[in-house]
Design a protein around this motif. Sequence first.
Motif, short mmCIF file in Angstrom:
data_model
loop_
_atom_site.label_atom_id
_atom_site.label_comp_id
_atom_site.label_asym_id
_atom_site.label_seq_id
_atom_site.Cartn_x
_atom_site.Cartn_y
_atom_site.Cartn_z
N LEU A 1 48.70 30.68 34.62
CA LEU A 1 47.48 30.72 33.81
C LEU A 1 47.65 31.76 32.72
CD1 LEU A 1 44.53 29.64 33.55
CD2 LEU A 1 43.84 31.61 34.93
N VAL A 2 47.43 31.36 31.47
CA VAL A 2 47.67 32.24 30.33
C VAL A 2 46.39 32.40 29.52
CG1 VAL A 2 49.02 32.63 28.23
CG2 VAL A 2 50.07 31.48 30.19
N TYR A 3 46.01 33.66 29.28
CA TYR A 3 44.89 33.96 28.38
C TYR A 3 45.37 35.06 27.43
CZ TYR A 3 40.43 35.59 26.55
OH TYR A 3 39.41 35.95 25.71
N VAL A 4 45.64 34.69 26.19
CA VAL A 4 46.17 35.60 25.16
C VAL A 4 47.46 36.23 25.69
CG1 VAL A 4 45.62 37.41 23.51
CG2 VAL A 4 43.78 36.01 24.45
N ASP A 5 47.44 37.53 26.05
CA ASP A 5 48.65 38.17 26.57
C ASP A 5 48.54 38.52 28.06
OD1 ASP A 5 46.77 40.10 26.29
OD2 ASP A 5 48.06 41.57 25.30
N ASP A 6 47.53 37.96 28.73
CA ASP A 6 47.38 38.14 30.18
C ASP A 6 47.85 36.87 30.88
OD1 ASP A 6 46.29 40.71 30.00
OD2 ASP A 6 44.29 39.90 29.63
N VAL A 7 48.63 37.04 31.95
CA VAL A 7 49.22 35.90 32.64
C VAL A 7 49.07 36.07 34.16
CG1 VAL A 7 51.32 34.55 33.00
CG2 VAL A 7 50.93 35.66 30.80
N ILE A 8 48.67 34.99 34.83
CA ILE A 8 48.68 34.95 36.29
C ILE A 8 49.72 33.92 36.72
CG2 ILE A 8 47.38 34.41 38.38
CD1 ILE A 8 44.85 35.15 36.95
N GLN B 1 50.07 42.50 42.74
CA GLN B 1 49.03 41.58 43.22
C GLN B 1 47.85 41.54 42.25
OE1 GLN B 1 47.96 42.66 47.29
NE2 GLN B 1 48.83 40.72 47.99
N LEU B 2 47.29 40.34 42.10
CA LEU B 2 46.14 40.16 41.21
C LEU B 2 44.93 40.91 41.76
CD1 LEU B 2 44.88 38.70 38.76
CD2 LEU B 2 44.33 36.82 40.32
N ARG B 3 44.34 41.77 40.89
CA ARG B 3 43.15 42.53 41.27
C ARG B 3 41.97 42.26 40.33
NH1 ARG B 3 43.72 44.63 46.43
NH2 ARG B 3 45.88 45.33 46.71
N TYR B 4 42.27 42.02 39.06
CA TYR B 4 41.21 41.88 38.06
C TYR B 4 41.72 41.01 36.93
CZ TYR B 4 37.42 43.28 34.89
OH TYR B 4 36.35 43.29 34.05
N PHE B 5 40.89 40.03 36.54
CA PHE B 5 41.30 39.12 35.47
C PHE B 5 40.06 38.56 34.79
CE2 PHE B 5 42.81 35.00 33.77
CZ PHE B 5 43.90 35.44 33.03
N LEU B 6 39.87 38.88 33.52
CA LEU B 6 38.77 38.34 32.72
C LEU B 6 37.40 38.55 33.39
CD1 LEU B 6 40.35 34.99 31.46
CD2 LEU B 6 40.40 37.25 30.40
N GLY B 7 37.18 39.75 33.89
CA GLY B 7 35.89 40.06 34.51
C GLY B 7 35.75 39.62 35.94
#
Length: 227
Positions: free
Chosen positions: A25-32, A59-65
């Motif tokens: 999953l890509v949002y601008v320069d953030d990727v999961i 590990q994923l902790r925070y993404f787009l609020g």
Amino acid sequence: MGFYQSRSDTSLFIYRTKGSVIFLLVYVDDVIITGNKYQLTEQLIETLDIQFALKDLGQLRYFLGIQVHYLDSGLLINQSKYVDDLLHELHLTDVKPMLSPTVQGRKLSKTDGQPLFEPYIYRSTIDALQYLTHTRPDITYVVNQLSQFLQTPTDVHWQAAKRVLRYISSTKHYGLYFQPSLNLNVFAYSDANWASNLDDRKSVAAYCTFVGNNIVSWSSIKQAVVA
């Protein structure tokens, strides 16, 4: 083999090989990046790092609020920080909490109350609440109802919106709970509030879908035609 789906500024890439799948999953320069094979996922990260110089945050902790909490029994996803930021922006951090987001059985109309002097506050608040429904199915119905008055909101509509804000202030830690399960049966539930719109007599339909005990999709929307 891979393909992607794009919505707004967010793109979802899905890579499939025999017996494995990776989601990116890509949002601008953030990727999961996640998948069902750890070694294959690590190989993809190394390949992307060569091209784009990635920074692995673990590990994923925070993404787009949206916050992710890892529990012994499963996974909890919520937007408590997002709620705090929203209430702070509206100067409502000390509001009296409510036990429900709306008065049961209450129906709003376009003609209720007096037009707001600053309608943009109402519009931006409803827009923020719509994003909160990504992890809060419990407010989906009332937010959809309040969205019907974005063009000419009134003081009555704003009071109804503030009740939702008072409700989420006391339930900001609510969210979506996912737990491991061997049960992959799909269950769907639907309902409709017949002719509930006082202005055009259209119905509001809603549904939610579960895979096992985990909810995966939900919606509340006014129907396009009169039943």
